[in-house]
Design a protein around this motif. Structure first.
Motif, PDB file in Angstrom:
ATOM      1  N   GLU A 137       0.828  -1.213   0.000  1.00 10.40           N
ATOM      2  CA  GLU A 137       0.000   0.000   0.000  1.00 10.40           C
ATOM      3  C   GLU A 137       0.861   1.262   0.000  1.00 10.40           C
ATOM      4  OE1 GLU A 137      -2.624  -0.565   3.315  1.00 10.40           O
ATOM      5  OE2 GLU A 137      -4.079  -1.662   2.101  1.00 10.40           O
ATOM      6  N   LEU A 138       2.005   1.224   0.696  1.00 14.06           N
ATOM      7  CA  LEU A 138       2.912   2.361   0.657  1.00 14.06           C
ATOM      8  C   LEU A 138       3.485   2.522  -0.754  1.00 14.06           C
ATOM      9  CD1 LEU A 138       4.408   4.672   1.987  1.00 14.06           C
ATOM     10  CD2 LEU A 138       6.150   3.037   2.764  1.00 14.06           C
ATOM     11  N   GLY A 139       3.830   1.404  -1.377  1.00  8.08           N
ATOM     12  CA  GLY A 139       4.337   1.448  -2.747  1.00  8.08           C
ATOM     13  C   GLY A 139       3.325   2.042  -3.712  1.00  8.08           C
ATOM     14  N   MET A 140       2.048   1.700  -3.522  1.00  5.24           N
ATOM     15  CA  MET A 140       1.004   2.234  -4.385  1.00  5.24           C
ATOM     16  C   MET A 140       0.807   3.729  -4.151  1.00  5.24           C
ATOM     17  SD  MET A 140      -1.705  -0.958  -4.287  1.00  5.24           S
ATOM     18  CE  MET A 140      -2.810  -0.345  -5.554  1.00  5.24           C
ATOM     19  N   LYS A 141       0.970   4.161  -2.921  1.00  2.93           N
ATOM     20  CA  LYS A 141       0.857   5.593  -2.620  1.00  2.93           C
ATOM     21  C   LYS A 141       1.983   6.382  -3.287  1.00  2.93           C
ATOM     22  CE  LYS A 141      -1.538   6.822   1.646  1.00  2.93           C
ATOM     23  NZ  LYS A 141      -1.357   7.296   3.031  1.00  2.93           N
ATOM     24  N   LEU A 142       3.176   5.811  -3.265  1.00  2.62           N
ATOM     25  CA  LEU A 142       4.340   6.505  -3.800  1.00  2.62           C
ATOM     26  C   LEU A 142       4.601   6.180  -5.268  1.00  2.62           C
ATOM     27  CD1 LEU A 142       6.833   6.011  -0.810  1.00  2.62           C
ATOM     28  CD2 LEU A 142       5.457   8.033  -1.331  1.00  2.62           C
ATOM     29  N   HIS A 143       3.846   5.218  -5.813  1.00  2.00           N
ATOM     30  CA  HIS A 143       4.075   4.724  -7.179  1.00  2.00           C
ATOM     31  C   HIS A 143       5.497   4.178  -7.308  1.00  2.00           C
ATOM     32  CE1 HIS A 143       0.269   6.218  -8.885  1.00  2.00           C
ATOM     33  NE2 HIS A 143       0.440   7.236  -8.058  1.00  2.00           N
ATOM     34  N   ILE A 144       5.899   3.423  -6.313  1.00  2.00           N
ATOM     35  CA  ILE A 144       7.221   2.802  -6.294  1.00  2.00           C
ATOM     36  C   ILE A 144       7.052   1.318  -6.001  1.00  2.00           C
ATOM     37  CG2 ILE A 144       9.428   2.685  -5.061  1.00  2.00           C
ATOM     38  CD1 ILE A 144       9.224   5.661  -4.569  1.00  2.00           C
ATOM     39  N   HIS A 145       7.718   0.485  -6.764  1.00  2.00           N
ATOM     40  CA  HIS A 145       7.567  -0.959  -6.580  1.00  2.00           C
ATOM     41  C   HIS A 145       7.988  -1.363  -5.171  1.00  2.00           C
ATOM     42  CE1 HIS A 145       7.904  -5.281  -7.200  1.00  2.00           C
ATOM     43  NE2 HIS A 145       7.235  -5.117  -8.336  1.00  2.00           N
TER      44      HIS A 145
END
Length: 220
Positions: free
Chosen positions: A34-42
């Motif tokens: 979910e953090l990756g999706m927020k930051l658009h980072i894998h």
């Protein structure tokens, strides 16, 4: 595309790292995804940077721990402020003009299914779920791909789906499977996505699929 990264990203990553149990979180654990999706980072990039947090051997990271380790409330406040800043919590503005690769993100979002008669259970299905089901498919025989099979019941419970939904997906995979040489037509809104997943993983090394599926289960 080079992954965008700023020092500010360390704050939400540190907050996640410090959450109990403190330390590196599994690659596809729900909070990390979910953090990756927020930051658009894998998630793999965030996962690798967590090892840098554990090592604490750079001036920046040392200063982060000095500032926040014994003051988690301050960290929480600063992270909240961060999400309210322009570009954080407003992905369109932050990534304006940047070609964002959303391959991993779509794996955790429900598949877009067309039609009003699609069962509600199917509307919850994500590509990640289809990968996990495919892994189980290769562990069973066609005769055991039934709702009463313990492995299917257990997987349905994990994914919060009905056992019939799992077997319906496996029916599609049987059509995809060249070794079974099944003939016939299946009408399902999941057909195209199941074919896509099969083309990626169905003919590859099954140990790679098994490893990926085991990691993806951490999300659920």
């Amino acid at each position: 595309m080079n992954t965008p990264w700023t020092d500010a990203y360390w704050l939400p990553l540190l907050q996640l790292y410090l959450k109990s149990p403190e330390g590196i979180k599994p690659l596809y654990s729900k909070p990390l995804v979910e953090l990756g999706m927020k930051l658009h980072i894998h998630p793999s990039i965030l996962y690798n940077r967590m090892f840098l947090l554990r090592k604490r051997d750079t001036p920046l990271i040392i200063s982060l721990f000095d500032r926040y380790y014994d003051n988690r409330n301050k960290l929480a406040r600063d992270v909240r402020k961060l999400w309210k800043m322009a570009g954080f919590g407003n992905a369109e503005a932050f990534y304006d003009g940047v070609e964002t690769v959303e391959t991993f993100e779509r794996n955790f979002k429900p598949i877009r299914l067309i039609g009003n008669r699609v069962p509600e259970d199917m509307r919850k299905i994500t590509p990640a779920m289809l990968v996990i089901v495919l892994d189980l498919y290769f562990r069973l025989t066609p005769q055991t791909m039934v709702e009463e099979t313990p492995e299917i019941m257990e997987l349905a419970k994990l994914l919060k789906l009905k056992p019939k939904t799992i077997t319906d997906i496996m029916d599609i995979y049987q059509i995809c499977d060249p070794y079974l040489k099944r003939e016939g037509i299946i009408v399902s809104p999941l057909l195209a996505e199941c074919h896509r997943i099969w083309n990626i993983y169905g003919n590859d090394d099954p140990t790679k699929l098994a490893s990926l599926a085991a990691q993806l289960k951490d999300y659920f």
